[in-house]
Design a protein around this motif. Sequence first.
Motif, PDB file in Angstrom:
ATOM      1  N   ASP A  37     -23.508  11.318  -5.279  1.00 36.10           N
ATOM      2  CA  ASP A  37     -23.477  11.949  -3.956  1.00 36.10           C
ATOM      3  C   ASP A  37     -22.886  13.360  -4.033  1.00 36.10           C
ATOM      4  O   ASP A  37     -23.371  14.283  -3.391  1.00 36.10           O
ATOM      5  CB  ASP A  37     -22.671  11.085  -2.970  1.00 36.10           C
ATOM      6  CG  ASP A  37     -23.423   9.809  -2.593  1.00 36.10           C
ATOM      7  OD1 ASP A  37     -24.629   9.712  -2.906  1.00 36.10           O
ATOM      8  OD2 ASP A  37     -22.807   8.903  -1.991  1.00 36.10           O
ATOM      9  N   ARG A  38     -21.830  13.510  -4.849  1.00 39.57           N
ATOM     10  CA  ARG A  38     -21.199  14.837  -4.954  1.00 39.57           C
ATOM     11  C   ARG A  38     -22.141  15.812  -5.657  1.00 39.57           C
ATOM     12  O   ARG A  38     -22.277  16.964  -5.237  1.00 39.57           O
ATOM     13  CB  ARG A  38     -19.855  14.738  -5.685  1.00 39.57           C
ATOM     14  CG  ARG A  38     -19.009  15.981  -5.501  1.00 39.57           C
ATOM     15  CD  ARG A  38     -17.604  15.834  -6.063  1.00 39.57           C
ATOM     16  NE  ARG A  38     -16.825  14.814  -5.356  1.00 39.57           N
ATOM     17  CZ  ARG A  38     -15.599  14.431  -5.734  1.00 39.57           C
ATOM     18  NH1 ARG A  38     -15.036  14.971  -6.803  1.00 39.57           N
ATOM     19  NH2 ARG A  38     -14.953  13.513  -5.061  1.00 39.57           N
ATOM     20  N   MET A  39     -22.806  15.362  -6.710  1.00 41.74           N
ATOM     21  CA  MET A  39     -23.738  16.245  -7.430  1.00 41.74           C
ATOM     22  C   MET A  39     -24.900  16.666  -6.533  1.00 41.74           C
ATOM     23  O   MET A  39     -25.296  17.832  -6.519  1.00 41.74           O
ATOM     24  CB  MET A  39     -24.274  15.560  -8.699  1.00 41.74           C
ATOM     25  CG  MET A  39     -23.323  15.495  -9.868  1.00 41.74           C
ATOM     26  SD  MET A  39     -22.695  17.079 -10.482  1.00 41.74           S
ATOM     27  CE  MET A  39     -24.177  17.935 -10.962  1.00 41.74           C
ATOM     28  N   ALA A  40     -25.468  15.704  -5.794  1.00 39.84           N
ATOM     29  CA  ALA A  40     -26.595  16.027  -4.897  1.00 39.84           C
ATOM     30  C   ALA A  40     -26.150  17.081  -3.900  1.00 39.84           C
ATOM     31  O   ALA A  40     -26.848  18.078  -3.665  1.00 39.84           O
ATOM     32  CB  ALA A  40     -27.079  14.775  -4.179  1.00 39.84           C
ATOM     33  N   SER A  41     -24.976  16.895  -3.342  1.00 42.10           N
ATOM     34  CA  SER A  41     -24.476  17.818  -2.333  1.00 42.10           C
ATOM     35  C   SER A  41     -24.291  19.228  -2.890  1.00 42.10           C
ATOM     36  O   SER A  41     -24.724  20.202  -2.283  1.00 42.10           O
ATOM     37  CB  SER A  41     -23.155  17.275  -1.779  1.00 42.10           C
ATOM     38  OG  SER A  41     -22.482  18.271  -1.076  1.00 42.10           O
ATOM     39  N   ILE A  42     -23.689  19.345  -4.075  1.00 39.65           N
ATOM     40  CA  ILE A  42     -23.444  20.710  -4.575  1.00 39.65           C
ATOM     41  C   ILE A  42     -24.725  21.389  -5.050  1.00 39.65           C
ATOM     42  O   ILE A  42     -24.826  22.604  -5.028  1.00 39.65           O
ATOM     43  CB  ILE A  42     -22.344  20.754  -5.670  1.00 39.65           C
ATOM     44  CG1 ILE A  42     -22.761  20.007  -6.925  1.00 39.65           C
ATOM     45  CG2 ILE A  42     -21.028  20.225  -5.133  1.00 39.65           C
ATOM     46  CD1 ILE A  42     -21.815  20.240  -8.081  1.00 39.65           C
ATOM     47  N   LEU A  43     -25.722  20.591  -5.446  1.00 38.05           N
ATOM     48  CA  LEU A  43     -26.993  21.194  -5.880  1.00 38.05           C
ATOM     49  C   LEU A  43     -27.931  21.446  -4.702  1.00 38.05           C
ATOM     50  O   LEU A  43     -28.985  22.054  -4.868  1.00 38.05           O
ATOM     51  CB  LEU A  43     -27.684  20.291  -6.914  1.00 38.05           C
ATOM     52  CG  LEU A  43     -26.967  20.177  -8.262  1.00 38.05           C
ATOM     53  CD1 LEU A  43     -27.602  19.080  -9.112  1.00 38.05           C
ATOM     54  CD2 LEU A  43     -27.001  21.504  -9.011  1.00 38.05           C
ATOM     55  N   GLY A  44     -27.552  20.945  -3.514  1.00 36.89           N
ATOM     56  CA  GLY A  44     -28.360  21.184  -2.318  1.00 36.89           C
ATOM     57  C   GLY A  44     -29.530  20.232  -2.150  1.00 36.89           C
ATOM     58  O   GLY A  44     -30.426  20.490  -1.348  1.00 36.89           O
ATOM     59  N   PHE A  45     -29.530  19.129  -2.896  1.00 35.63           N
ATOM     60  CA  PHE A  45     -30.602  18.140  -2.763  1.00 35.63           C
ATOM     61  C   PHE A  45     -30.114  16.931  -1.960  1.00 35.63           C
ATOM     62  O   PHE A  45     -28.913  16.722  -1.807  1.00 35.63           O
ATOM     63  CB  PHE A  45     -31.076  17.685  -4.149  1.00 35.63           C
ATOM     64  CG  PHE A  45     -31.931  18.698  -4.854  1.00 35.63           C
ATOM     65  CD1 PHE A  45     -33.290  18.803  -4.588  1.00 35.63           C
ATOM     66  CD2 PHE A  45     -31.382  19.566  -5.791  1.00 35.63           C
ATOM     67  CE1 PHE A  45     -34.084  19.737  -5.230  1.00 35.63           C
ATOM     68  CE2 PHE A  45     -32.166  20.512  -6.450  1.00 35.63           C
ATOM     69  CZ  PHE A  45     -33.522  20.594  -6.164  1.00 35.63           C
ATOM     70  N   GLU A  46     -31.060  16.124  -1.478  1.00 33.48           N
ATOM     71  CA  GLU A  46     -30.706  14.981  -0.642  1.00 33.48           C
ATOM     72  C   GLU A  46     -30.015  13.872  -1.428  1.00 33.48           C
ATOM     73  O   GLU A  46     -29.139  13.179  -0.920  1.00 33.48           O
ATOM     74  CB  GLU A  46     -31.973  14.369  -0.022  1.00 33.48           C
ATOM     75  CG  GLU A  46     -32.493  15.108   1.170  1.00 33.48           C
ATOM     76  CD  GLU A  46     -33.819  14.541   1.666  1.00 33.48           C
ATOM     77  OE1 GLU A  46     -34.425  15.222   2.491  1.00 33.48           O
ATOM     78  OE2 GLU A  46     -34.259  13.447   1.242  1.00 33.48           O
ATOM     79  N   ASP A  47     -30.461  13.662  -2.663  1.00 34.58           N
ATOM     80  CA  ASP A  47     -29.943  12.517  -3.414  1.00 34.58           C
ATOM     81  C   ASP A  47     -30.008  12.812  -4.911  1.00 34.58           C
ATOM     82  O   ASP A  47     -30.614  13.808  -5.332  1.00 34.58           O
ATOM     83  CB  ASP A  47     -30.771  11.266  -3.081  1.00 34.58           C
ATOM     84  CG  ASP A  47     -29.928   9.994  -3.091  1.00 34.58           C
ATOM     85  OD1 ASP A  47     -28.880   9.969  -3.783  1.00 34.58           O
ATOM     86  OD2 ASP A  47     -30.314   9.016  -2.428  1.00 34.58           O
ATOM     87  N   ALA A  48     -29.376  11.945  -5.690  1.00 32.94           N
ATOM     88  CA  ALA A  48     -29.358  12.155  -7.138  1.00 32.94           C
ATOM     89  C   ALA A  48     -29.164  10.821  -7.839  1.00 32.94           C
ATOM     90  O   ALA A  48     -28.591   9.886  -7.274  1.00 32.94           O
ATOM     91  CB  ALA A  48     -28.222  13.112  -7.518  1.00 32.94           C
ATOM     92  N   PHE A  49     -29.649  10.719  -9.080  1.00 35.98           N
ATOM     93  CA  PHE A  49     -29.419   9.535  -9.908  1.00 35.98           C
ATOM     94  C   PHE A  49     -28.681   9.987 -11.166  1.00 35.98           C
ATOM     95  O   PHE A  49     -29.098  10.927 -11.846  1.00 35.98           O
ATOM     96  CB  PHE A  49     -30.746   8.851 -10.277  1.00 35.98           C
ATOM     97  CG  PHE A  49     -30.538   7.456 -10.812  1.00 35.98           C
ATOM     98  CD1 PHE A  49     -30.607   6.355  -9.968  1.00 35.98           C
ATOM     99  CD2 PHE A  49     -30.230   7.244 -12.163  1.00 35.98           C
ATOM    100  CE1 PHE A  49     -30.371   5.069 -10.447  1.00 35.98           C
ATOM    101  CE2 PHE A  49     -29.992   5.956 -12.645  1.00 35.98           C
ATOM    102  CZ  PHE A  49     -30.071   4.873 -11.786  1.00 35.98           C
ATOM    103  N   ALA A  50     -27.569   9.321 -11.472  1.00 35.53           N
ATOM    104  CA  ALA A  50     -26.756   9.696 -12.634  1.00 35.53           C
ATOM    105  C   ALA A  50     -27.241   8.954 -13.875  1.00 35.53           C
ATOM    106  O   ALA A  50     -27.475   7.745 -13.836  1.00 35.53           O
ATOM    107  CB  ALA A  50     -25.291   9.378 -12.371  1.00 35.53           C
ATOM    108  N   CYS A  51     -27.364   9.691 -14.967  1.00 36.98           N
ATOM    109  CA  CYS A  51     -27.959   9.157 -16.198  1.00 36.98           C
ATOM    110  C   CYS A  51     -26.958   9.236 -17.363  1.00 36.98           C
ATOM    111  O   CYS A  51     -25.986   9.975 -17.316  1.00 36.98           O
ATOM    112  CB  CYS A  51     -29.203   9.959 -16.554  1.00 36.98           C
ATOM    113  SG  CYS A  51     -30.358  10.119 -15.175  1.00 36.98           S
ATOM    114  N   ALA A  52     -27.279   8.475 -18.416  1.00 34.42           N
ATOM    115  CA  ALA A  52     -26.392   8.364 -19.569  1.00 34.42           C
ATOM    116  C   ALA A  52     -26.191   9.687 -20.295  1.00 34.42           C
ATOM    117  O   ALA A  52     -25.166   9.902 -20.932  1.00 34.42           O
ATOM    118  CB  ALA A  52     -26.949   7.322 -20.538  1.00 34.42           C
TER     119      ALA A  52
END
Length: 394
Positions: free
Chosen positions: A70-85
């Motif tokens: 959620d924090r990464m999506a917010s700072i990049l300006g996108f709605e959502d994000a998936f965290a990967c290995a």
Amino acid sequence: MGKTDWKLRTKLVHDGSRRSQYGEVSEAMFLTQGFVYETAEAAEQRFIEIGSDEFIYARYGNPTTRMFEDRMASILGFEDAFACASGMAAVNGALMSLLKAGDHVVSSRALFGSCLYILEDVLGRFGVEITLVDGTDLAAWDAAIRDDTALVFLESISNPTLEVIDLKHVCDVAHAKGALVVVDDAMATPIFSYAQACGADLAVISTTKHVDGQGRVLGGIIAGTRDVIRGPVEAYMKHSGGAMSPFHAWVQLKSLETLDLRVRQQSGTALAICEVLDGHPKLNAVRFPTHVAHPQYELAKSQGESAGTVLTIDVKGGKDACFKFLNALDIFTISNNFADAKSIATHPATTTHARLPQEQKDTLGITPGLVRLSAGLEDAGDLIADLLAALETV
Ligand SMILES: *Cc1c(COP(=O)(O)O)cnc(C)c1O
């Protein structure tokens, strides 16, 4: 003041935080694979529909990992994000979840070695057609992107040659033909990323780099619209096993608090090094996209405030002179990572890009004298003195 009004620094410290029933101040690390259901009916219900604060299994999602997403999506300006290995799990995941046999992909040629492997070797084996172009040549993009092109891939700033791509132009051409644009934004950093602003559909970032920023853990993020992230991307990632470890998510959540301070400091140091080394008699060239000596300075400046924390120098006298310089460095460590708090010097021709045939190295400009310098958090004056002293030995 609503969350949506928060400035970047506030988001980096607070966005996405979830507190447990204990009301902890610092983000909790939920080092758990599974989750308990009160009843069999509750378990059945969760598999039918999963609520925003509910989890099933850490490969699918985890509270600590979700805070990071959620924090990464917010700072990049996108709605959502998936965290990967790792960053490569993110690149592979974005491409594999969106492409199928018979699709056509256009990509810039100047790519990180592993990205090139995924595109040419892996996707090629599954019948995806790849066209590689010179990313700095707008006419080459225009000619390569066809009516049936499914996806365009590029590194906004290429590793290690620091080529800059006119992202707005590429997005406009791709979207006119109905193709998705996936940007590998590792070099640009999340602080100076312009992927979303220029219209990219997805940004993939190796969080191993600036987000961790202290040389400890691997990580990657795929950011985009909620439909794409919680649709094909999540489906592919949760079933293929490339999810981020909750421990790594916790380390990187804490790192995000200082990301802006670190990246701006390191970027300023990279520029200061360029200013001193530009025109040095032992060097053929000094390159940093937002330094005037870079051939694409104007474009780089129009797209982002600054261009990451990595610069390159080309030492005169070929490999021998270059190795002499590298071995004389005291503070810069010889390694192949970048964006660490510790300054790093890399010789791409014999390490990260050794696998490339000579012809390809020549096309990309990976010369025997090319050194990639990652500016760390040390004192800029000490780093400059280290570089100048090492150049004296050449
Ligand atoms: C480092 C890097 C990656 C891969 O990231 P990992 O976290 O090492 O898997 C991908 N693309 C670029 C441009 C990178 O610099």
